[in-house]
Write an enzyme that holds these catalytic residues in place. Structure first.
Site, PDB file in Angstrom:
ATOM      1  N   HIS A 115      -6.991   5.781 -18.511  1.00 27.01           N
ATOM      2  CA  HIS A 115      -7.619   6.492 -17.393  1.00 27.01           C
ATOM      3  C   HIS A 115      -9.115   6.669 -17.657  1.00 27.01           C
ATOM      4  O   HIS A 115      -9.798   7.378 -16.916  1.00 27.01           O
ATOM      5  CB  HIS A 115      -6.991   7.879 -17.200  1.00 27.01           C
ATOM      6  CG  HIS A 115      -5.590   7.853 -16.664  1.00 27.01           C
ATOM      7  ND1 HIS A 115      -5.198   7.020 -15.641  1.00 27.01           N
ATOM      8  CD2 HIS A 115      -4.480   8.580 -17.005  1.00 27.01           C
ATOM      9  CE1 HIS A 115      -3.908   7.229 -15.375  1.00 27.01           C
ATOM     10  NE2 HIS A 115      -3.460   8.159 -16.191  1.00 27.01           N
ATOM     11  N   TYR A 201      -4.114   1.252  -3.835  1.00 31.55           N
ATOM     12  CA  TYR A 201      -2.780   1.845  -3.717  1.00 31.55           C
ATOM     13  C   TYR A 201      -2.237   1.650  -2.296  1.00 31.55           C
ATOM     14  O   TYR A 201      -1.064   1.324  -2.102  1.00 31.55           O
ATOM     15  CB  TYR A 201      -2.889   3.335  -4.064  1.00 31.55           C
ATOM     16  CG  TYR A 201      -1.579   4.081  -4.097  1.00 31.55           C
ATOM     17  CD1 TYR A 201      -0.828   4.155  -5.268  1.00 31.55           C
ATOM     18  CD2 TYR A 201      -1.101   4.745  -2.968  1.00 31.55           C
ATOM     19  CE1 TYR A 201       0.370   4.857  -5.306  1.00 31.55           C
ATOM     20  CE2 TYR A 201       0.095   5.446  -2.996  1.00 31.55           C
ATOM     21  CZ  TYR A 201       0.824   5.498  -4.169  1.00 31.55           C
ATOM     22  OH  TYR A 201       2.011   6.192  -4.202  1.00 31.55           O
TER      23      TYR A 201
END
EC number: 2.8.2.-
Length: 301
Positions: A115, A201
């Site tokens: 991340h 996404y």
């Protein structure tokens, strides 16, 4: 391999945010920094990079199935995804270090998750010309998902109520820093580093099969249409949510009584959380923060 027993993993209290090289972090991602910074990437490594709660586990599972679904099917039922796709900067007491897990991965290629914002990614990934798959999610849904994640994950700072969390999100006071800098940083890197696939996404929710095909093309895999279809069915949200190996239910730091790790997996859930005033404020901040970028997001499909 047995499912690891992490029942001894205990956290005394939620961590505090710290400033680490200009980015909000917690010690769980900086305590092993020397080893993270000096991590030795390989040319065939695949780095899965995302801002938290943007589809990391989804893409990790797709990659795992693409490469190892046929040759090592037992992996799918015996090892949680976080053991198969190590979280590079992770450093929780009672869990193996992310760097150690990555170093001892028996697979080739090694799928590795991070991340970290682009400027903190270990430089060996760029030097080795490793492939990077970046997944970005629209800021509104990402904020909602991150809020529920922080509520149930004792390894994260206390989120407060939704409005408190949203103000922090807009200010960039979240673990791994501002969403805006994260998505823009990798978008900019893509202009100079050709081995990045930048995925959304929303595109994955809209047509998972199409995005699996894009992944295969980027990775140079000649996976058959039948196999891609089988994988696409296996990675549907509701299937993964029920799968103990992908839903993180084996990690004791997460309290599923508060919220599941995999909650909704939808596009547009932000409408159930944002008030009109919050939405107006968010849009104003967003316009300012994103005025110098060409990356575009969809908040509904």
């Amino acid at each position: 391999m047995e499912i690891p027993d992490f029942s001894s993993m205990k956290l005394d209290s939620r961590p505090e945010l710290i400033d680490f090289e200009g980015v909000s972090m917690t010690r769980y991602f900086t305590d092993n920094w020397e080893k993270v910074k000096n991590f030795q990437a390989r040319p065939d490594d695949i780095l899965i990079a995302t801002y938290p709660k943007a589809g990391t586990t989804w893409v990790s599972y797709i990659l795992d199935l693409l490469y190892f679904g046929n040759e090592s099917p037992e992996r799918q039922t015996s090892q949680p995804i976080y053991m198969r796709v190590p979280f590079l900067e992770m450093c929780f007491q009672g869990l193996p270090l992310g760097t150690e897990l990555a170093d001892t991965l028996p697979t080739s290629p090694r799928p590795i998750k991070t991340h970290l914002p682009v400027q903190l990614v270990p430089k060996s990934f760029w030097e080795q010309n490793s492939k990077v798959v970046y997944v970005a999610r629209n800021a509104k849904d990402n904020a909602v998902s991150y809020f529920h994640f922080d509520r149930m994950n004792m390894g994260q700072p206390e989120p407060g109520d939704w409005n408190t969390f949203l103000q922090k999100f807009m200010d960039g006071r979240n673990v791994f820093g501002p969403w805006y800098d994260h998505v823009n940083g990798y978008w900019k890197k893509k202009q100079t580093y050709s081995n990045i696939l930048y995925m959304f996404y929303e595109d994955m929710v809209e047509d998972t099969g199409r995005e699996v095909a894009r992944l295969c093309s980027f990775l140079g895999l000649s996976t058959s249409a039948t196999e891609r279809e089988r994988i696409t069915k296996g990675v549907q949200f509701d299937v993964m949510k029920q799968n103990k190996m992908t839903n993180y239910s084996t990690l004791p730091v997460m309290d599923f009584k508060i919220s599941p790790f995999m909650r909704k997996g939808k596009v547009g859930d932000w409408r159930n959380h944002f008030t009109v005033a919050q939405n107006e404020q968010f849009d104003e901040v967003y316009k300012q923060k994103m005025k110098n970028t060409t990356v575009k997001f969809r908040t509904e499909i």
